[in-house]
Motif scaffolding. Structure first.
Motif, mmCIF file in Angstrom:
data_model
loop_
_atom_site.group_PDB
_atom_site.id
_atom_site.type_symbol
_atom_site.label_atom_id
_atom_site.label_comp_id
_atom_site.label_asym_id
_atom_site.label_seq_id
_atom_site.Cartn_x
_atom_site.Cartn_y
_atom_site.Cartn_z
ATOM 1 N N GLU A 140 -38.591 25.584 0.922
ATOM 2 C CA GLU A 140 -39.601 25.882 -0.086
ATOM 3 C C GLU A 140 -40.296 24.619 -0.609
ATOM 4 O OE1 GLU A 140 -35.522 25.988 -2.164
ATOM 5 O OE2 GLU A 140 -36.420 26.697 -0.283
ATOM 6 N N GLU A 141 -39.812 23.433 -0.234
ATOM 7 C CA GLU A 141 -40.457 22.187 -0.655
ATOM 8 C C GLU A 141 -41.536 21.739 0.325
ATOM 9 O OE1 GLU A 141 -37.313 19.600 -3.168
ATOM 10 O OE2 GLU A 141 -36.704 19.952 -1.078
ATOM 11 N N LEU A 142 -41.714 22.486 1.412
ATOM 12 C CA LEU A 142 -42.773 22.214 2.383
ATOM 13 C C LEU A 142 -43.857 23.263 2.165
ATOM 14 C CD1 LEU A 142 -43.060 20.055 4.612
ATOM 15 C CD2 LEU A 142 -42.390 21.807 6.253
ATOM 16 N N LEU A 143 -45.059 22.812 1.829
ATOM 17 C CA LEU A 143 -46.101 23.720 1.370
ATOM 18 C C LEU A 143 -47.396 23.467 2.130
ATOM 19 C CD1 LEU A 143 -46.296 25.809 -1.049
ATOM 20 C CD2 LEU A 143 -47.411 23.978 -2.334
ATOM 21 N N ALA A 144 -48.090 24.550 2.491
ATOM 22 C CA ALA A 144 -49.417 24.423 3.083
ATOM 23 C C ALA A 144 -50.390 23.945 2.007
ATOM 24 C CB ALA A 144 -49.875 25.759 3.645
ATOM 25 N N PRO A 145 -51.306 23.034 2.331
ATOM 26 C CA PRO A 145 -52.219 22.499 1.305
ATOM 27 C C PRO A 145 -52.980 23.572 0.541
ATOM 28 C CG PRO A 145 -52.340 21.172 3.289
ATOM 29 C CD PRO A 145 -51.472 22.355 3.629
ATOM 30 N N GLY A 146 -53.338 24.650 1.231
ATOM 31 C CA GLY A 146 -54.092 25.708 0.570
ATOM 32 C C GLY A 146 -53.301 26.512 -0.438
ATOM 33 N N ALA A 147 -51.987 26.312 -0.470
ATOM 34 C CA ALA A 147 -51.131 27.087 -1.367
ATOM 35 C C ALA A 147 -50.788 26.342 -2.653
ATOM 36 C CB ALA A 147 -49.844 27.482 -0.637
ATOM 37 N N VAL A 148 -51.400 25.175 -2.868
ATOM 38 C CA VAL A 148 -51.040 24.333 -4.015
ATOM 39 C C VAL A 148 -51.294 25.030 -5.339
ATOM 40 C CG1 VAL A 148 -51.686 22.255 -5.293
ATOM 41 C CG2 VAL A 148 -51.262 22.121 -2.844
ATOM 42 N N ASN A 149 -52.491 25.583 -5.524
ATOM 43 C CA ASN A 149 -52.827 26.177 -6.811
ATOM 44 C C ASN A 149 -51.898 27.334 -7.152
ATOM 45 O OD1 ASN A 149 -54.931 24.366 -7.202
ATOM 46 N ND2 ASN A 149 -56.495 25.738 -6.390
ATOM 47 N N ALA A 150 -51.594 28.158 -6.159
ATOM 48 C CA ALA A 150 -50.686 29.280 -6.401
ATOM 49 C C ALA A 150 -49.294 28.776 -6.775
ATOM 50 C CB ALA A 150 -50.622 30.174 -5.161
ATOM 51 N N TRP A 151 -48.856 27.684 -6.119
ATOM 52 C CA TRP A 151 -47.536 27.127 -6.421
ATOM 53 C C TRP A 151 -47.492 26.575 -7.844
ATOM 54 C CZ3 TRP A 151 -45.758 22.154 -7.602
ATOM 55 C CH2 TRP A 151 -44.366 21.991 -7.560
ATOM 56 N N LEU A 152 -48.539 25.875 -8.250
ATOM 57 C CA LEU A 152 -48.586 25.328 -9.606
ATOM 58 C C LEU A 152 -48.564 26.457 -10.641
ATOM 59 C CD1 LEU A 152 -51.201 22.447 -9.198
ATOM 60 C CD2 LEU A 152 -48.749 22.195 -9.588
#
Length: 214
Positions: A140-152
């Protein structure tokens, strides 16, 4: 803001943790051996990044492996070298062996004690598990760049409290909350175009330790 004011780190994988340029340069040697005149390493890598950027709008169609295959063929065309699809796929699969920067594992181990940390990476599914093992990351610490806002949003972290660590300055400039990594290049504070500039991940750890003492 001081380093200790941020709650999350958004760390680019390639160029920050993975020495992708060295990996690409090594994997291109077979192609370059067939070229009549080989430019300097920096020029070859600049052509590679240019080809990759031009192909990136097709990422959803091609995936990371496909992007590298077509970038390899674009370079071969530019150097007037004939390559097979097998050779282009071999170049693309070299991603599994691209070397880590020496300071990456230790810096990640230190920084995750103080921040919510994710690594931004476009790797295909088949490569993600191996990359996590090499970097000591949970999946879960590896994230697609496009998913940043949703993760935040999920972590309830305002964008202003997230620091993005990268090695390149976009054409439209760095956004707020940026840390620019310039390995091996010393800089004066007034020359830094980002909130934070560092010479290495070890330098980031050192700067964070200084912030803790202030």
């Amino acid at each position: 803001m001081r380093l200790t004011d941020y709650r999350a780190l958004l760390v680019d994988c390639d160029g920050v943790l993975i020495d992708s340029d060295s990996g690409v340069w090594a994997a291109l040697q077979g192609l370059l051996e067939g070229s009549a005149a080989v430019p300097a390493r920096a020029s070859v890598l600049a052509l590679y990044h240019e080809a990759l950027a031009a192909l990136y709008p097709r990422f959803d169609e091609l995936g990371f492996t496909g992007l590298l295959c077509f970038a390899h063929r674009k370079l071969a065309e530019g150097f007037n070298v004939r390559v097979s699809w097998e050779e282009s796929l071999s170049f693309a699969r070299s991603v599994q062996g691209w070397p880590l920067f020496e300071d990456a594992p230790g810096a990640l181990l230190y920084l995750r004690k103080f921040y919510r940390l994710v690594v931004l990476c476009d790797r295909d599914a088949q490569d993600r598990e191996g990359l996590c093992e090499r970097l000591g990351l949970a999946s879960e610490e590896l994230l697609a760049p496009g998913a940043v806002n949703a993760w935040l949003d999920e972590q309830q972290i305002p964008q202003g409290q997230a620091l993005s660590i990268s090695v390149r300055v976009p054409a439209d400039g760095l956004p707020q909350g940026s840390c620019l990594l310039r390995r091996g290049r010393k800089h004066a504070p007034q020359e830094c175009p980002a909130e934070v500039c560092i010479n290495s991940l070890a330098d980031l750890v050192f700067q964070h330790q200084l912030s803790l003492r202030c």
